[in-house]
Design a protein around this motif. Structure first.
Motif, PDB file in Angstrom:
ATOM      1  N   LEU A 162      -1.281  12.674   0.100  1.00 36.47           N
ATOM      2  CA  LEU A 162      -0.753  12.609  -1.261  1.00 36.47           C
ATOM      3  C   LEU A 162       0.206  13.755  -1.540  1.00 36.47           C
ATOM      4  N   ALA A 192       3.738   3.011  -4.802  1.00 33.71           N
ATOM      5  CA  ALA A 192       2.568   3.875  -4.650  1.00 33.71           C
ATOM      6  C   ALA A 192       1.337   3.253  -5.307  1.00 33.71           C
ATOM      7  N   LEU A 193       1.515   2.608  -6.457  1.00 35.15           N
ATOM      8  CA  LEU A 193       0.395   1.976  -7.139  1.00 35.15           C
ATOM      9  C   LEU A 193      -0.172   0.819  -6.312  1.00 35.15           C
ATOM     10  N   VAL A 238      -0.847   7.131   0.688  1.00 37.68           N
ATOM     11  CA  VAL A 238      -1.863   7.101  -0.368  1.00 37.68           C
ATOM     12  C   VAL A 238      -3.275   6.978   0.196  1.00 37.68           C
ATOM     13  N   TRP A 270      -2.029   2.312  -3.340  1.00 32.76           N
ATOM     14  CA  TRP A 270      -3.330   2.870  -3.731  1.00 32.76           C
ATOM     15  C   TRP A 270      -4.338   1.761  -3.987  1.00 32.76           C
ATOM     16  N   TRP A 271      -3.904   0.677  -4.637  1.00 35.61           N
ATOM     17  CA  TRP A 271      -4.826  -0.443  -4.912  1.00 35.61           C
ATOM     18  C   TRP A 271      -5.321  -1.069  -3.607  1.00 35.61           C
ATOM     19  N   ALA A 301      -5.438   0.402  -0.658  1.00 32.00           N
ATOM     20  CA  ALA A 301      -6.262   1.385   0.043  1.00 32.00           C
ATOM     21  C   ALA A 301      -7.674   1.449  -0.527  1.00 32.00           C
ATOM     22  N   GLN A 302      -7.811   1.230  -1.835  1.00 29.17           N
ATOM     23  CA  GLN A 302      -9.131   1.268  -2.447  1.00 29.17           C
ATOM     24  C   GLN A 302      -9.856  -0.069  -2.359  1.00 29.17           C
ATOM     25  N   SER A 309      -6.090  12.482   0.599  1.00 26.47           N
ATOM     26  CA  SER A 309      -5.616  13.529  -0.307  1.00 26.47           C
ATOM     27  C   SER A 309      -4.544  14.394   0.343  1.00 26.47           C
TER      28      SER A 309
END
Length: 389
Positions: free
Chosen positions: A122, A161-162, A116, A165-166, A168-169, A119
């Motif tokens: 992904l 995945a969620l 994640v 992503w959290w 990673a951000q 892009s």
């Protein structure tokens, strides 16, 4: 930011390894339940599970796509081995469904944590999820028992995945805020250092140039022309040094430095103070310690404060003699400056007169010292200076 991204990726790799190993361990424990899987299924599943564990370990170290592909392929192999060699022709039993759920929803979905971050990866995440879902459908054969493994697989991949992503951000944002706080701290410290430097320069000018100008304003009473010229030359040299960006001597104590303080001998530097006030017409009787070691910044502040006290005696006390007594103990050096002059009422001194407050009190406090003043009209003045060793 490059370093922040590296730390983020390392965190995600380790999380992926731990999550995958937890799923693999759970799957192994379920496989070993007596009567749950056929011998054929165990024959294929156990080696593939070992391959999967080894690839998860390597994924935690490097995060390369080759390990992601091998983990997914090994997981699909386990799922197909369980589903195609089932013990019940009518459908999967509870152990087989649990094994497929542990492998697909946890051990395989752990790779989503490292997919994640960009892009391009992904696309790999979607492909890995699609292959896993296809493997589950092929193993369950579309029977009623396929609903639970499919639900576990979908929810497991989505959840992992969620979370990835959290993380990673969030990590770059948090690190950027920390960096912004660090920059604000540096700016505040720089402003404080500039203010300390400005105040120290003002003290230097007050102690030297302003004193000489005041003496000229009073026609140099009590000072020989030669001494006055010499003092004016010293002041001019100081101003030139400041204008060219150099450091005056003694060094300013308000400048931040990472260099360790060196020690200087107090007895060898008092001589310059004696000579200066001897030229200016003030006789000073020196008493007490002759050799005391002090850090250079403390020594500078101590001597400048002592010189300001003697300058006040020369200008305001109305006498031509003062006494200076130097004492020290294990932790402190003290100087007591005494005169038998006119004295003054301390409470009547205007707050606008900052000579003593800045050039003596504030200067000593900058290095952890202190100054005390005792005076009354007609009874002279005594100042006690204290600095730490």
């Amino acid at each position: 930011m490059q370093r922040i991204f590296k730390e983020r990726d390392r965190l995600l790799r380790r999380a992926a390894r731990l999550t995958g190993l937890a799923g693999a361990t759970a799957a192994l424990l379920v496989m070993l339940v007596p009567g749950g899987l056929s011998l054929t299924a165990l024959f294929w599943c156990l080696p593939l599970l070992l391959v999967k564990v080894y690839c998860l370990y390597l994924l935690g170290r490097s995060g390369r796509m080759r390990w992601v592909v091998l983990i997914v392929l090994a997981g699909v192999g386990i799922i197909l081995a369980v589903g195609l060699t089932g013990t019940h022709p009518s459908g999967l039993n509870l152990v087989e469904e649990t094994v497929i759920g542990c492998v697909a929803a946890c051990a395989m979905s752990s790779v989503a944590l490292v997919l994640v971050v960009s892009s391009a990866r992904l696309v790999g995440l979607l492909a890995a999820f699609g292959v896993t879902l296809a493997g589950v459908l092929a193993a369950t054969g579309g029977t009623k028992g396929s609903l639970v493994p499919l639900a576990l697989t979908t929810s497991g991949w989505f959840s992992v995945a969620l979370v990835g992503w959290w993380v990673a951000q969030s990590v770059p944002r948090v690190m950027e805020r920390i960096a912004a706080i660090g920059r604000a701290h540096l700016a505040e410290r720089h402003a404080s250092e500039l203010e300390a430097q400005r105040r120290q320069d003002a003290r230097l000018l007050h102690d030297t140039v302003l004193a000489t100008l005041t003496l000229l304003a009073h026609s140099g009473v009590g000072v020989s022309p030669a001494a006055l010229r010499l003092q004016a030359a010293d002041d001019a040299r100081l101003l030139r040094q400041l204008r060219l960006g150099g450091l005056p001597t003694p060094r300013r104590s308000g400048v931040y430095t990472l260099e360790p303080a060196t020690e200087s001998t107090l007895g060898s530097t008092l001589e310059s103070v004696k000579q200066r006030f001897g030229r200016m017409g003030l006789d000073v009787d020196w008493h007490g310690s002759g050799q005391v070691l002090l850090p250079s910044d403390v020594l500078d502040s101590f001597l400048l404060a002592l010189g300001e006290c003697l300058e006040n005696v020369r200008r305001h006390a109305g006498v031509a003699r003062a006494d200076v007594t130097i004492t020290d103990d294990d932790s402190t050096v003290r100087a007591m400056v005494t005169d038998a002059g006119v004295g003054f009422d301390i409470r009547g001194v205007s707050s606008e007169r900052l000579g003593f407050a800045e050039s003596v009190v504030a200067r000593l406090r900058d290095v952890g010292g202190n100054a005390r003043l005792f005076s009354s009209p007609g009874s002279g003045t005594t100042v006690v200076l204290e600095v730490p060793k």
